[in-house]
Enzyme design. Structure first.
Site, PDB file in Angstrom:
ATOM      1  CB  CYS A   1      -0.860  -0.028   1.251  1.00  0.00           C
ATOM      2  SG  CYS A   1      -1.715  -1.586   1.476  1.00  0.00           S
TER       3      CYS A   1
ATOM      4  NE  ARG B   1       4.100   2.219  -1.765  1.00  0.00           N
ATOM      5  CZ  ARG B   1       5.344   1.716  -1.761  1.00  0.00           C
ATOM      6  NH1 ARG B   1       6.247   2.190  -2.581  1.00  0.00           N
ATOM      7  NH2 ARG B   1       5.661   0.723  -0.963  1.00  0.00           N
TER       8      ARG B   1
ATOM      9  CD1 TRP C   1      -2.536  -4.212  -5.162  1.00  0.00           C
ATOM     10  CD2 TRP C   1      -2.037  -5.769  -3.649  1.00  0.00           C
ATOM     11  NE1 TRP C   1      -2.457  -5.425  -5.805  1.00  0.00           N
ATOM     12  CE2 TRP C   1      -2.161  -6.397  -4.897  1.00  0.00           C
ATOM     13  CE3 TRP C   1      -1.728  -6.570  -2.536  1.00  0.00           C
ATOM     14  CZ2 TRP C   1      -1.980  -7.776  -5.076  1.00  0.00           C
ATOM     15  CZ3 TRP C   1      -1.558  -7.939  -2.705  1.00  0.00           C
ATOM     16  CH2 TRP C   1      -1.681  -8.525  -3.976  1.00  0.00           C
TER      17      TRP C   1
ATOM     18  CG  ASN D   1       3.200  -0.967   2.653  1.00  0.00           C
ATOM     19  OD1 ASN D   1       2.625  -1.948   2.182  1.00  0.00           O
ATOM     20  ND2 ASN D   1       4.405  -0.572   2.241  1.00  0.00           N
ATOM     21  N   GLY D   2       1.965  -3.487   4.855  1.00  0.00           N
ATOM     22  CA  GLY D   2       2.654  -4.702   5.300  1.00  0.00           C
ATOM     23  C   GLY D   2       1.642  -5.741   5.719  1.00  0.00           C
TER      24      GLY D   2
ATOM     25  CD  GLU E   1       9.003  -7.373 -19.685  1.00  0.00           C
ATOM     26  OE1 GLU E   1       8.587  -6.243 -19.396  1.00  0.00           O
ATOM     27  OE2 GLU E   1       8.995  -8.338 -18.881  1.00  0.00           O
TER      28      GLU E   1
ATOM     29  CE  LYS F   1       5.570  -4.673 -18.791  1.00  0.00           C
ATOM     30  NZ  LYS F   1       6.599  -5.376 -18.166  1.00  0.00           N
TER      31      LYS F   1
ATOM     32  CD  GLU G   1       2.836  -5.908 -16.211  1.00  0.00           C
ATOM     33  OE1 GLU G   1       2.676  -5.738 -15.001  1.00  0.00           O
ATOM     34  OE2 GLU G   1       3.958  -5.939 -16.756  1.00  0.00           O
TER      35      GLU G   1
ATOM     36  CG  HIS H   1       8.605 -30.246 -27.449  1.00  0.00           C
ATOM     37  ND1 HIS H   1       8.960 -31.455 -27.996  1.00  0.00           N
ATOM     38  CD2 HIS H   1       9.576 -29.360 -27.810  1.00  0.00           C
ATOM     39  CE1 HIS H   1      10.118 -31.334 -28.648  1.00  0.00           C
ATOM     40  NE2 HIS H   1      10.503 -30.076 -28.557  1.00  0.00           N
TER      41      HIS H   1
ATOM     42  CE  LYS I   1       7.112   0.507 -11.395  1.00  0.00           C
ATOM     43  NZ  LYS I   1       7.189  -0.067 -12.716  1.00  0.00           N
TER      44      LYS I   1
HETATM   45  C1  AGP Z   1       6.331  -5.628 -14.368  1.00  0.00           C
HETATM   46  O1  AGP Z   1       5.751  -4.844 -15.305  1.00  0.00           O
HETATM   47  C2  AGP Z   1       5.601  -5.762 -13.118  1.00  0.00           C
HETATM   48  N1  AGP Z   1       5.280  -4.524 -12.563  1.00  0.00           N
HETATM   49  C3  AGP Z   1       6.227  -6.702 -12.106  1.00  0.00           C
HETATM   50  O2  AGP Z   1       6.337  -7.962 -12.688  1.00  0.00           O
HETATM   51  C4  AGP Z   1       7.606  -6.279 -11.583  1.00  0.00           C
HETATM   52  O3  AGP Z   1       8.566  -6.432 -12.564  1.00  0.00           O
HETATM   53  C5  AGP Z   1       7.968  -7.156 -10.377  1.00  0.00           C
HETATM   54  O4  AGP Z   1       7.001  -6.939  -9.382  1.00  0.00           O
HETATM   55  C6  AGP Z   1       9.355  -6.846  -9.852  1.00  0.00           C
HETATM   56  O5  AGP Z   1       9.431  -5.552  -9.384  1.00  0.00           O
HETATM   57  P1  AGP Z   1      10.859  -4.925  -9.008  1.00  0.00           P
HETATM   58  O6  AGP Z   1      11.678  -4.862 -10.247  1.00  0.00           O
HETATM   59  O7  AGP Z   1      10.516  -3.571  -8.459  1.00  0.00           O
HETATM   60  O8  AGP Z   1      11.461  -5.808  -7.965  1.00  0.00           O
END
Ligand code: AGP
Length: 617
Positions: free
Chosen positions: A2, A29, A78, A104-105, A490, A494, A497, A513, A612
């Site tokens: 959060c 966040r 979150w 947050n936690g 990747e 993208k 997500e 396979h 994030k």
């Molecule tokens: C990627 O677009 C995502 N936001 C997520 O997979 C991210 O890469 C992952 O949470 C790792 O975050 P970090 O690089 O801040 O450790």
């Protein structure tokens, strides 16, 4: 994961508008519910406003029902424990609304504490783990709020970055850190607390990063950091390097689009002052690894999550190729619970663990780094956020200098991570007999990247055109080989997500396979196929997909005219040194995901269910 913020000052400023502006900067966040509490003044209690939804809705609520006071705390959530409802939104209070708390936690022993507190007559208003903290403080005896917070936290198992207000001491905010990021903002006659610097920057550049176990007391007259036995702790006051512009949209529709467009500059910034033409390839002072230590290295482990893990996969190929050191790439969340088998000669500097993290706060990566250190490995961080926990705890590191990344979908950090790994691979290689011709080729290849990236981004209109096909799709397959397999992974991540189209990245040869069973004329298939040593193998895989009626989009190298008739659409990127090709081949895939999400009306910067930086397990 959060976002928390707190403000107290004697400049006569209203706390609520300041908290709401800061909260909107922390919204990446977590954004499923939000709330704030303000101290109304001596003997006048606290007022709390909270709801399920975004900070914008909370702002409207506060316009309808103003909360006047010069100190307060706020939160954007979150959800981990308890659905994202108004009832579960923070701040949480005790039984008599004399205490308000944002957190947050995760409180891991919340259920036990809740049962005990209920037993002793406390009534709970929410389903969250956090609420037990407010009741524990209510239960604790002590003359000051900080004394009661310290006693309360003595019962807690888990992680927290928290801020507390009380009616007994209006104007005072007590803050505690254990495992979740918290920093203080030191202003003129005002003091702030926040989960990260973006919420503080408009008030001050002077920040204090708290360490685990720290308790901070903020009042309108000053601040103090103490430990759990109330001993005063000296903490450095750091200066934030970036400015507000870095966290504004700057005319772009979304932060993700801004961050994609920034990459020529962010890559230049990652290279700045580091590229060396004297055969040593790179100057990496922060790494804290001497040439002889580099020469003695026997094994490298990379730990990371998500996009950073994909960068780690590219890094493995680069480092193994340039420095001839075996590299293992581990999902941090798996590595930390697996008992890695020590190799003979492990310890005494022969093993290096690289923790890759944009935020520098990802809980799994942080814990994996700590676990590696416990096996005697040296640990370095490859991090973007200055002052973050991984950066502060590692033995050394490389900062990306890519500037704040606000869009939840990581883009510019990925390309800067690859560039930093190439600098590291070159630096290690130069200490281990890498031919000077390779060193020169690498330095030349890296120095050309910013312009090649700028060129590649000119493909945007073409990619935007293509996005229409993906916007209708339910599934997509991304295929690549070698150093571009991670790019396929990747690209798929993208799309998933931010546009919520299910997509899978896969080694092109592995497709035979199993996944080839998915191929039909509904399924877009993206091939990452620059002209490199495995190009022709990838073309054979294209034929296999074509033979089953698959629709193919190929990303290949400029000048390659061979794919006509075989694929439905070709995107051509500039040629680079093969090991560096992921920096350009990923760009069309970032844009494709972006424009597909825009077409599908998705919230690009705040995709559902994501945040994030993942500061909980
Ligand atoms: C990627 O677009 C995502 N936001 C997520 O997979 C991210 O890469 C992952 O949470 C790792 O975050 P970090 O690089 O801040 O450790």
């Amino acid at each position: 994961m959060c976002g928390i913020i707190g403000y107290t000052g004697r400049g006569g400023h209203e706390a609520a508008p300041i908290l709401l502006r800061g909260l909107s900067r922390l919204e990446y966040r977590g954004y499923d519910s939000a709330g704030l509490s303000v101290a109304l003044g001596p003997g006048r209690g606290l007022v709390t406003r909270k709801l399920a939804g975004r900070v914008g809705a909370l702002r409207e609520l506060c316009e309808r029902l103003p909360a006047h006071g010069s100190s307060g705390i706020a939160h954007t959530r979150w959800a981990t424990h308890g659905a994202p409802t108004a009832r579960n939104a923070h701040p949480h209070s005790d039984c008599h609304d004399r205490i308000a708390l944002v957190h947050n936690g995760i409180v891991e022993n919340a259920e036990v504490l809740r049962a005990a507190l209920t037993q002793s007559g406390h009534c709970f208003a929410s389903d969250t783990d956090t609420e037990v903290l407010a009741h524990l403080i209510e239960e604790a005896s002590g003359d000051t709020l900080e004394e009661r917070v310290i006693i309360a936290l003595g019962h807690v198992v888990g992680t927290y970055g928290l801020a507390v207000l009380s009616t007994d001491e209006p104007g005072k905010i007590v803050v505690a850190r254990q495992g979740s990021p918290v920093l203080l903002g030191i202003g003129k006659d005002e003091y702030l607390v926040a989960s990260d610097a973006s919420a503080i920057l408009e008030h001050t550049r002077s920040v204090v990063y708290l360490d685990d176990g720290d308790i901070a007391v903020l009042t309108p007259d000053g601040y103090q950091v103490i430990d759990r036995s109330a001993q005063v702790q000296e903490r450095a006051v750091d200066a934030l390097a970036w400015d507000l512009e870095a966290i504004e949209l700057g005319g772009h529709a979304h932060f993700m689009h801004k961050e994609i467009a920034e990459q020529p500059e962010t890559i230049r910034s990652t290279l700045r002052g580091r590229l060396m033409g004297d055969g040593s390839v790179a100057r990496l002072n922060g790494l804290n690894l001497s040439p002889s230590e580099c020469a003695e290295l026997r094994r490298i482990t990379i730990v990371a999550c998500g996009t950073s893990w994909h960068a780690g996969l590219v890094g493995r190929q680069i480092i193994e190729d340039l420095a001839q050191i075996p590299v293992a790439v581990e999902y941090a969340s798996e590595y930390r619970y697996r008992k890695p088998v020590p190799h003979s000669g492990d310890g005494n500097g022969s093993t290096l663990t690289i923790a890759i993290s944009q935020s520098g706060e990802t809980a799994d990566t942080l814990e994996a780094m700590r676990a590696a250190r416990a096996t005697g490995s040296r640990v370095v961080g490859l991090v973007n956020v200055v002052g973050s926990t991984i950066a502060r705890e590692a033995d050394g590191g490389i900062y990306l200098h890519a500037g704040p990344e606000i869009g939840v979908a990581s883009t510019k950090a990925f390309t800067s991570q690859i560039v930093a790994l190439a600098l590291l691979g070159g630096y290690l290689g130069a200490q281990r007999g890498m031919p000077s011709a390779v060193a020169d080729e690498l330095v030349c290849g890296l120095s050309r990247l910013p312009d090649l990236v700028a060129q590649t981004l000119e493909l945007e209109p073409e990619v935007q055109e293509l996005a229409g096909r993906f916007a209708e799709a339910h599934n997509a397959l991304y295929l690549g080989r070698g150093v571009n397999l991670p790019v396929a992974l990747e690209g798929a991540l993208k799309l998933k997500e931010i546009s919520y189209v299910h997509a899978e990245g896969y080694p092109a040869a592995e497709m035979k396979h199993g996944p080839i069973a998915l191929i039909d004329d509904e399924m877009p298939v993206v091939f990452v196929a620059p002209h490199d040593a495995v190009y022709h193998k990838v073309v054979s895989n294209m034929h296999e997909v074509r033979a089953r009626g698959g629709r193919i989009l190929a990303v290949t190298t400029q000048g390659n005219g061979e794919l006509h008739g075989l694929v439905d659409h070709v995107l051509r990127v500039p040629a680079t040194m093969p090991l560096l090709s992921p920096v350009v081949t990923v760009l069309p895939l970032q844009l494709l995901a972006y424009h597909t999400a825009v077409l599908r009306g998705c919230d690009v910067d705040r995709p559902r269910n994501l945040a994030k930086s993942v500061t909980v397990e």
